[in-house]
Motif scaffolding. Structure first.
Motif, PDB file in Angstrom:
ATOM      1  N   GLU A   1       0.782  -1.237   0.000  1.00  0.00           N
ATOM      2  CA  GLU A   1       0.000   0.000   0.000  1.00  0.00           C
ATOM      3  C   GLU A   1       0.822   1.301   0.000  1.00  0.00           C
ATOM      4  O   GLU A   1       0.617   2.177  -0.828  1.00  0.00           O
TER       5      GLU A   1
ATOM      6  N   ASN B   1       3.273   6.182  -2.474  1.00  0.00           N
ATOM      7  CA  ASN B   1       4.481   7.011  -2.612  1.00  0.00           C
ATOM      8  C   ASN B   1       4.902   7.118  -4.075  1.00  0.00           C
ATOM      9  O   ASN B   1       5.334   8.174  -4.538  1.00  0.00           O
TER      10      ASN B   1
ATOM     11  N   GLN C   1       2.607   9.342  -6.180  1.00  0.00           N
ATOM     12  CA  GLN C   1       2.824  10.744  -5.852  1.00  0.00           C
ATOM     13  C   GLN C   1       4.105  11.288  -6.516  1.00  0.00           C
ATOM     14  O   GLN C   1       4.274  12.487  -6.658  1.00  0.00           O
TER      15      GLN C   1
ATOM     16  N   ARG D   1      -5.379   1.117  -9.584  1.00  0.00           N
ATOM     17  CA  ARG D   1      -6.514   1.659  -8.844  1.00  0.00           C
ATOM     18  C   ARG D   1      -7.035   2.904  -9.558  1.00  0.00           C
ATOM     19  O   ARG D   1      -6.266   3.737 -10.016  1.00  0.00           O
TER      20      ARG D   1
ATOM     21  N   GLY E   1      -8.453   5.686  -8.726  1.00  0.00           N
ATOM     22  CA  GLY E   1      -8.034   7.012  -8.267  1.00  0.00           C
ATOM     23  C   GLY E   1      -6.636   7.346  -8.762  1.00  0.00           C
ATOM     24  O   GLY E   1      -6.365   8.459  -9.229  1.00  0.00           O
TER      25      GLY E   1
ATOM     26  N   ASN F   1      -6.711   8.000 -12.551  1.00  0.00           N
ATOM     27  CA  ASN F   1      -7.187   9.358 -12.833  1.00  0.00           C
ATOM     28  C   ASN F   1      -6.126  10.388 -12.533  1.00  0.00           C
ATOM     29  O   ASN F   1      -5.912  11.329 -13.287  1.00  0.00           O
ATOM     30  N   ALA F   2      -5.487  10.213 -11.374  1.00  0.00           N
ATOM     31  CA  ALA F   2      -4.488  11.186 -10.950  1.00  0.00           C
ATOM     32  C   ALA F   2      -3.368  11.281 -11.988  1.00  0.00           C
ATOM     33  O   ALA F   2      -2.945  12.372 -12.369  1.00  0.00           O
TER      34      ALA F   2
ATOM     35  N   LYS G   1      -2.639  14.981 -12.050  1.00  0.00           N
ATOM     36  CA  LYS G   1      -2.968  15.338 -10.664  1.00  0.00           C
ATOM     37  C   LYS G   1      -2.266  14.416  -9.682  1.00  0.00           C
ATOM     38  O   LYS G   1      -2.735  14.212  -8.569  1.00  0.00           O
TER      39      LYS G   1
ATOM     40  N   ASP H   1       0.545  14.622  -8.062  1.00  0.00           N
ATOM     41  CA  ASP H   1       1.035  15.252  -6.830  1.00  0.00           C
ATOM     42  C   ASP H   1      -0.084  16.141  -6.310  1.00  0.00           C
ATOM     43  O   ASP H   1      -0.423  17.150  -6.920  1.00  0.00           O
ATOM     44  N   PRO H   2      -0.711  15.763  -5.184  1.00  0.00           N
ATOM     45  CA  PRO H   2      -1.933  16.442  -4.750  1.00  0.00           C
ATOM     46  C   PRO H   2      -1.704  17.782  -4.055  1.00  0.00           C
ATOM     47  O   PRO H   2      -2.669  18.447  -3.690  1.00  0.00           O
TER      48      PRO H   2
ATOM     49  N   ASP I   1      -3.857  20.868  -4.992  1.00  0.00           N
ATOM     50  CA  ASP I   1      -5.266  20.691  -4.621  1.00  0.00           C
ATOM     51  C   ASP I   1      -5.467  20.842  -3.123  1.00  0.00           C
ATOM     52  O   ASP I   1      -6.421  21.468  -2.675  1.00  0.00           O
TER      53      ASP I   1
END
Ligand code: SF4
Lengths: 202, 475
Positions: free
Chosen positions: A106, A111, A114, A164, A166, A169-170, A175, A177-178, A181
């Motif tokens: 996980e 990591n 990101q 996954r 999410g 999409n990222a 997107k 690196d959040p 946002d």
């Protein structure tokens, strides 16, 4: 600053076989005595690549046939163990831009995303086909298509892969690196914080 | 339909949904240490972003501190540079730092609870995978990477995917000589090292109801070894009694209100879990790992598995790889394996109750002449109380080295390392190849009392026999 939209990664692969490859293996703790991530790439998988006297051991990452590979291929539960971001950072800084495995731990997965380094999973049997193809021809270009969720290689071969939703999409929307946002919701953050007694000093 | 603690805490801290489908979650309490924070501060400085709530971040130094040197500069200049960097960052950003001179320094997962910073119904993050420890208080606690440390410093929030919840009941009563460490090693062995992927583990049942906070922490600590990013126990009177009067716990009138609020976070009776597992306490015996991941364990009476006992090709490959590294033969008993080093400490089992329990049996015994035994209290506070109780004398008289607080030989980022292929009986949490500082070093994970038994006999032994812990006489 807007981030790149990562829809696919193309490069040569290198199989690093085995399940449960942990982050201590990826980057031994002694190389974490540093205050920046620069230079970590040199030490990726250090203890399985080198003997104690520093000479090289047989390892795919030492094999000149795989030099310049940018896609790492491994088994299940890849990246288990500590939360050290030093692990994906070391892989990234060693020139890798994606990891394909049967499964990911996980924290390693999060990591990596990101950092903008896609981690996709594929079925063990399909991975055997991929590994065999890469071993037969290390020059083979592999394309991980994150939009279509497939891995293409060797002329027309294609195996399905998963990531996954999410994370997918990222990556594809730039997107991954959040931080921007997160920073943009300051008021909402303050509202939640003020509703929590322990945040307000009670 | 009722809600689990996980859902309640999540809902209370959710800020909004992010465009990538993740949730922006407020992290009320942020803990940092010297290894995973400097790069995060560097990223902030680079972007010119300040720390949002400096008073909600707490720092300590643990991984690199030498345990046998007090004076700085440390002989390891890299370690010295890291502690100075943390000092500088904390000072610059106004962050509380439990430095080595404060008497409050120690392993981050020991310091948080003992200072009363770890509280029920809160969210906690730390750039360290054993942050799951803090779940023992009914907090949702995550280990995070350095970029997320940056996010929490900058915004006091992070982007997360909601986890599913697996309830793990351990019913019945543990036999004497069977400890929290055995419970979690057994859970990991039963559900697998990646069985918890995507889940938070909620631990409950009679065994957990009766556990002390320190025992609950031992179990929650190793949730990550089972693949679960978080693990927790619902808060109860044991939790509140532990927290009362601690420096950072609510005081005076705030205390009553806090307890009421904390109670409301406990999982509802009628909540539905994504998965539920029940284990009988009586089935658990003292457990020792024989391999190179924490799921490769056997009971003290069992044999090391043979390669052909693996159910799948990959299991067989894993057994073979482990046997080769450990230089063990499948089919041989684990009991009787000679050891070179005994390590008592770490965020799993370096707390006062661990030291007390061992000392109560170690009194009058001596460490085997071929064994180097070290005891490393998890924090300066643990060390101080242990010394007040005279435990240090018991350890020293038995032949243990009594050290200063830190992570020490759990991951050997300080000078405490195995040499060559030494075998270490260790109360820590990871037995990965090379974990204890030597590439060929070998780690056997076990409970603190089993470490003591191995130290005394020079080989893996059943602590219940070595220390004459009798089975109850029956009713
Ligand atoms: S004691 Fe070991 S596991 Fe715990 S924080 Fe320190 S290094 Fe990590």
């Amino acid at each position: 600053m807007s981030l790149a939209k990562i829809t696919e990664v193309t490069g040569r692969g290198v199989p690093v076989n085995g399940d449960d490859i942990d982050t201590d293996r990826i980057i031994p703790a002694r190389f974490m005595k540093c205050v920046t991530f620069d230079g970590l790439g040199e030490y990726v998988f250090y203890d399985v690549r080198r003997n104690e006297d520093g000479t090289e051991r047989a390892h795919p990452l030492n094999d000149p046939r795989f030099a310049g590979a940018s896609i790492l291929i491994s088994g299940s539960n890849f990246g288990c163990g500590s939360s050290r971001e030093h692990a994906p950072q070391a892989i990234y800084r060693a020139g890798f831009r994606a990891v394909i495995a049967e499964g990911f731990a996980e924290i390693f997965f999060g990591n990596s995303i990101q950092l903008g380094m896609p981690c996709v999973t594929a079925d063990g049997k399909d991975l055997d086909v991929l590994r065999a193809a890469v071993n037969a021809d290390p020059e083979l270009p592999i394309t991980i298509d994150i939009v279509k969720k497939e891995i293409r290689f060797d002329g027309g071969k294609c195996i399905p892969c998963e990531i996954r939703e999410g994370a997918r999409n990222a990556l594809t929307n730039g997107k991954w690196d959040p931080l921007q946002d997160l920073l943009s919701h300051e008021e909402e953050v303050e509202a939640v914080a003020s509703s929590l007694p322990y945040m307000t000093g009670r | 339909m009722g809600k689990s603690l996980f859902e309640k805490v999540w809902d209370a801290h959710a800020v909004c949904d992010l465009p990538n489908g993740q949730t922006q979650l407020l992290i009320g309490t942020h803990l940092i240490h010297e290894v995973t924070s400097p790069q995060a501060f560097g990223m902030l400085t680079e972007k010119g972003i300040p720390v949002k709530y400096p008073e909600r971040t707490f720092a300590t130094v643990d991984h690199i501190v030498p345990t046998n040197e007090i004076r700085e500069p440390y002989s390891d200049s890299l370690a010295q540079a890291m502690i100075e960097e943390l000092r500088r960052n904390c000072e610059e950003h106004g962050i509380r730092f439990f430095d080595t001179t404060t008497g409050m320094q120690g392993i981050v997962h020991i310091v948080g609870p003992e200072q009363g910073i770890t509280q029920p119904g809160t969210t906690i993050a730390c750039g360290d995978s054993h942050t799951s420890t803090h779940g023992a208080f009914g907090a949702i606690a995550f280990g995070i990477g350095t970029s997320q440390v940056r996010d929490v410093l900058a915004t006091q929030t992070m982007a997360l995917n909601k986890l599913k919840v697996r309830r793990i009941n351990v019913d019945g009563k543990l036999a004497p000589g069977v400890y929290a460490k055995d419970v979690i090693l057994h859970i990991i062995r039963t559900l697998g090292v990646n069985g918890g992927t995507g889940f938070a583990y909620e631990y409950g049942g009679e065994v957990f109801d009766n556990f002390s906070m320190e025992e609950r922490m031992t179990v929650c600590n190793m949730s990550i070894e089972g693949g679960a990013r978080a693990g927790y126990v619902n808060p109860d009177e044991t939790t509140f009694a532990y927290l009362k009067g601690r420096p950072y716990a609510p005081h005076g009138r705030d205390w009553e209100a806090a307890v009421e609020r904390w109670k409301s976070f406990a999982s509802d009776e009628d909540c539905v879990y994504d998965d539920e597992v029940t284990i009988r306490a009586e089935e658990i015996a003292p457990t020792v790992t024989w391999g190179i991941n924490p799921g490769q364990g056997v009971f003290i009476d069992q044999a090391i598995p043979r390669t052909e006992e693996g159910n799948t090709a990959s299991e067989r490959a894993a057994i073979e790889e482990a046997l080769e590294h450990m230089q063990f033969k499948g089919g041989e008993p684990i009991r009787g394996t000679r050891i070179n080093v005994a390590f008592l400490g770490s965020c799993t089992n370096g707390r006062l109750s661990d030291l007390k329990e061992v000392a109560s049996y170690l009194k009058g015994r001596t460490v085997h002449p071929d064994v180097q035994a070290i005891c490393v209290p998890g924090s300066q506070a643990v060390s101080r109380i242990a010394q007040d109780l005279g435990l240090d004398t018991i350890f020293k008289e038995a032949g243990f080295e009594w050290r200063g607080a830190g992570c020490s030989m759990c991951l050997a980022m300080n000078p405490d390392k195995l040499v060559g292929d030494q075998i270490c009986a260790s109360s820590s949490n990871r037995n990965f190849k090379g974990r204890q500082g030597s590439v060929t070093g070998r780690t056997l994970l076990m409970s603190p009392l089993m470490v003591a038994a191995a130290a005394v006999t020079g080989e893996v032994s059943d602590a219940r026999e070595v220390f004459g812990i009798l089975e109850p006489a029956g009713v």
